[in-house]
Design a protein around this motif. Structure first.
Motif, PDB file in Angstrom:
ATOM      1  N   PRO A  87      26.390  17.822   3.014  1.00  6.24           N
ATOM      2  CA  PRO A  87      27.333  18.778   3.611  1.00  6.24           C
ATOM      3  C   PRO A  87      28.370  18.100   4.505  1.00  6.24           C
ATOM      4  N   VAL A  88      29.625  18.439   4.321  1.00  4.11           N
ATOM      5  CA  VAL A  88      30.699  17.869   5.139  1.00  4.11           C
ATOM      6  C   VAL A  88      30.475  18.180   6.613  1.00  4.11           C
ATOM      7  N   ALA A  89      30.027  19.402   6.912  1.00  3.36           N
ATOM      8  CA  ALA A  89      29.842  19.804   8.307  1.00  3.36           C
ATOM      9  C   ALA A  89      28.834  18.935   9.031  1.00  3.36           C
ATOM     10  N   SER A  90      27.842  18.438   8.322  1.00  3.90           N
ATOM     11  CA  SER A  90      26.835  17.587   8.978  1.00  3.90           C
ATOM     12  C   SER A  90      27.450  16.274   9.453  1.00  3.90           C
ATOM     13  N   GLU A  91      28.425  15.772   8.714  1.00  2.00           N
ATOM     14  CA  GLU A  91      29.111  14.547   9.113  1.00  2.00           C
ATOM     15  C   GLU A  91      30.052  14.798  10.290  1.00  2.00           C
ATOM     16  N   VAL A  92      30.665  15.974  10.305  1.00  2.00           N
ATOM     17  CA  VAL A  92      31.509  16.343  11.449  1.00  2.00           C
ATOM     18  C   VAL A  92      30.643  16.534  12.687  1.00  2.00           C
ATOM     19  N   ALA A  93      29.492  17.169  12.533  1.00  2.00           N
ATOM     20  CA  ALA A  93      28.579  17.383  13.656  1.00  2.00           C
ATOM     21  C   ALA A  93      28.112  16.052  14.243  1.00  2.00           C
ATOM     22  N   ALA A  94      27.986  15.055  13.396  1.00  2.00           N
ATOM     23  CA  ALA A  94      27.542  13.730  13.850  1.00  2.00           C
ATOM     24  C   ALA A  94      28.668  12.932  14.493  1.00  2.00           C
ATOM     25  N   GLY A  95      29.870  13.498  14.500  1.00  2.00           N
ATOM     26  CA  GLY A  95      30.999  12.832  15.134  1.00  2.00           C
ATOM     27  C   GLY A  95      31.704  11.812  14.262  1.00  2.00           C
ATOM     28  N   LYS A  96      31.415  11.812  12.958  1.00  2.00           N
ATOM     29  CA  LYS A  96      32.030  10.827  12.069  1.00  2.00           C
ATOM     30  C   LYS A  96      33.470  11.193  11.707  1.00  2.00           C
ATOM     31  N   TYR A  97      33.783  12.509  11.733  1.00  2.00           N
ATOM     32  CA  TYR A  97      35.124  12.958  11.381  1.00  2.00           C
ATOM     33  C   TYR A  97      35.579  14.044  12.345  1.00  2.00           C
ATOM     34  N   SER A  98      36.894  14.125  12.555  1.00  2.00           N
ATOM     35  CA  SER A  98      37.445  15.094  13.506  1.00  2.00           C
ATOM     36  C   SER A  98      37.408  16.516  12.965  1.00  2.00           C
ATOM     37  N   ILE A  99      37.677  16.670  11.675  1.00  2.00           N
ATOM     38  CA  ILE A  99      37.719  17.986  11.050  1.00  2.00           C
ATOM     39  C   ILE A  99      37.207  17.865   9.620  1.00  2.00           C
ATOM     40  N   GLY A 100      36.529  18.902   9.156  1.00  2.00           N
ATOM     41  CA  GLY A 100      35.975  18.855   7.806  1.00  2.00           C
ATOM     42  C   GLY A 100      36.267  20.129   7.032  1.00  2.00           C
ATOM     43  N   PHE A 101      36.553  19.975   5.737  1.00  2.00           N
ATOM     44  CA  PHE A 101      36.864  21.107   4.864  1.00  2.00           C
ATOM     45  C   PHE A 101      35.825  21.219   3.750  1.00  2.00           C
ATOM     46  N   SER A 150      30.808  29.054   2.813  1.00  2.00           N
ATOM     47  CA  SER A 150      29.364  29.305   2.727  1.00  2.00           C
ATOM     48  C   SER A 150      28.540  28.041   2.883  1.00  2.00           C
ATOM     49  N   GLU A 151      29.157  26.881   2.715  1.00  2.00           N
ATOM     50  CA  GLU A 151      28.456  25.621   2.929  1.00  2.00           C
ATOM     51  C   GLU A 151      28.660  25.092   4.349  1.00  2.00           C
ATOM     52  N   LEU A 152      29.672  25.604   5.038  1.00  2.00           N
ATOM     53  CA  LEU A 152      29.931  25.184   6.419  1.00  2.00           C
ATOM     54  C   LEU A 152      29.095  25.962   7.423  1.00  2.00           C
ATOM     55  N   LEU A 153      28.983  27.262   7.220  1.00  2.00           N
ATOM     56  CA  LEU A 153      28.359  28.140   8.214  1.00  2.00           C
ATOM     57  C   LEU A 153      26.906  27.820   8.548  1.00  2.00           C
ATOM     58  N   PRO A 154      26.070  27.388   7.593  1.00  8.39           N
ATOM     59  CA  PRO A 154      24.664  27.140   7.931  1.00  8.39           C
ATOM     60  C   PRO A 154      24.418  25.900   8.786  1.00  8.39           C
ATOM     61  N   VAL A 155      25.430  25.046   8.953  1.00  6.74           N
ATOM     62  CA  VAL A 155      25.234  23.767   9.646  1.00  6.74           C
ATOM     63  C   VAL A 155      25.441  23.929  11.145  1.00  6.74           C
ATOM     64  N   SER A 156      24.485  23.450  11.911  1.00  8.73           N
ATOM     65  CA  SER A 156      24.590  23.516  13.371  1.00  8.73           C
ATOM     66  C   SER A 156      25.376  22.318  13.900  1.00  8.73           C
ATOM     67  N   GLY A 157      25.852  22.449  15.134  1.00  4.90           N
ATOM     68  CA  GLY A 157      26.577  21.353  15.757  1.00  4.90           C
ATOM     69  C   GLY A 157      28.057  21.326  15.476  1.00  4.90           C
ATOM     70  N   VAL A 158      28.570  22.382  14.800  1.00  3.27           N
ATOM     71  CA  VAL A 158      29.998  22.461  14.513  1.00  3.27           C
ATOM     72  C   VAL A 158      30.520  23.836  14.896  1.00  3.27           C
ATOM     73  N   THR A 159      31.831  23.936  15.027  1.00  2.00           N
ATOM     74  CA  THR A 159      32.497  25.207  15.287  1.00  2.00           C
ATOM     75  C   THR A 159      33.382  25.541  14.086  1.00  2.00           C
ATOM     76  N   PHE A 160      33.147  26.690  13.485  1.00  4.79           N
ATOM     77  CA  PHE A 160      33.954  27.137  12.352  1.00  4.79           C
ATOM     78  C   PHE A 160      35.294  27.632  12.881  1.00  4.79           C
ATOM     79  N   ILE A 161      36.399  27.101  12.350  1.00  3.97           N
ATOM     80  CA  ILE A 161      37.713  27.467  12.877  1.00  3.97           C
ATOM     81  C   ILE A 161      38.500  28.371  11.931  1.00  3.97           C
ATOM     82  N   GLY A 162      37.901  28.740  10.811  1.00  2.00           N
ATOM     83  CA  GLY A 162      38.533  29.713   9.939  1.00  2.00           C
ATOM     84  C   GLY A 162      38.772  29.229   8.527  1.00  2.00           C
ATOM     85  N   GLU A 163      39.260  30.155   7.694  1.00  2.00           N
ATOM     86  CA  GLU A 163      39.622  29.847   6.319  1.00  2.00           C
ATOM     87  C   GLU A 163      41.047  29.315   6.270  1.00  2.00           C
ATOM     88  N   LEU A 164      41.388  28.661   5.179  1.00  2.00           N
ATOM     89  CA  LEU A 164      42.765  28.219   4.981  1.00  2.00           C
ATOM     90  C   LEU A 164      43.683  29.438   4.933  1.00  2.00           C
TER      91      LEU A 164
END
Length: 264
Positions: free
Chosen positions: A171-185, A189-203
């Protein structure tokens, strides 16, 4: 009495042999909805469901087409619609068994606690991407669109080329949560279940890309009727609340939507 007692193990064995089981191969976009809905179907039908997760396409051995090609057993596949069409053309699924399940849109996340950013309009999205230190996208349908079309449509392909990275399989969000990337797309439905990130919306709507998820009965299934019943139950109006809660959208047309050339 003795003969009756001797019959009990035989009856129990017969009941066990007739126990209903289905193996479902499923890709990430519909997985959150599946995790909510599948226990309900299992209880309702008195059936055991075995879930096998994997990409809809790709070169990894976990990919659903690769699993089927090497003979892994399955009764149902739930995956990106375009990839399912590929299996249909190869004769891997039963003709006429396809059921359209949900539409998935692309969204973005940042690390929890990071400075808030906006992507609600074209100008906001462009500014956020130009300012981002790094950008992650998946190796799925959403990632294919982000890398091959979105950056170009925003006119920033050259500016982000060296800081945009494809994340494979996980999952991309897991890498963002770990601080590896500033933003992830990725698909919402694959972003929402991951903890440690903030969902900023749809395109933004005019830059959005919709992926259809669909299911079908595998040609070699030993229980095609039960498998078909499962798929139609997942698509039923009574289950749309769970579908929407997972970040997906209800199917509004029976005709499959156009999808990316390379999907997962």
């Amino acid at each position: 009495m003795k003969s009756a007692l001797l019959l009990i193990p035989l009856l129990l064995g017969s009941a066990g042999a007739q126990a209903k089981e289905l193996t479902v191969m499923i890709s990430g976009g519909f997985k959150a909805a599946w995790d909510t809905l599948s226990p309900r179907f299992a209880r309702q039908e008195g059936i055991t469901l075995h879930t096998v997760a994997g990409p809809s396409m790709g070169k990894t051995p976990q990919a659903i087409p690769a699993r089927l090609a090497r003979g892994e057993p399955a009764d149902v596949v739930i995956m990106v619609g375009d990839a399912l069409t590929g299996l249909e053309k190869k004769g891997e699924t039963l003709p006429g068994s396809r059921v359209e399940l949900a539409d998935s849109r692309i969204g973005a996340v940042i690390r929890q606690g990071a400075t808030p950013v906006k992507i609600g309009s074209e100008s906001e999205l462009r500014a956020t991407l130009l300012k981002a230190g790094s950008i992650a996208y998946s190796d799925s349908a959403s990632g294919k669109y982000v890398s091959s079309q979105l950056f170009s449509r925003l006119g920033i392909e050259d500016q982000v080329r060296n800081k945009a990275v494809k994340v494979e399989r996980i999952p991309v969000a897991s890498e963002v949560a770990a601080g590896k990337y500033s933003i992830g797309f990725q698909q919402v439905s694959e972003l929402l279940p991951v903890s440690g990130v903030t969902f900023i919306g749809e395109l933004p709507a005019k830059l959005q890309y919709t992926t259809r998820f669909a299911g079908a009965v595998v040609r070699t299934s030993g229980q095609p009727d039960e498998a078909s019943k499962l798929l139609h139950w997942l698509a039923s109006p009574e289950n749309q609340k769970a579908v929407l809660a997972s970040g997906l959208h209800s199917v509004t047309a029976s005709k499959p939507v156009r999808e990316a050339d390379t999907v997962q």
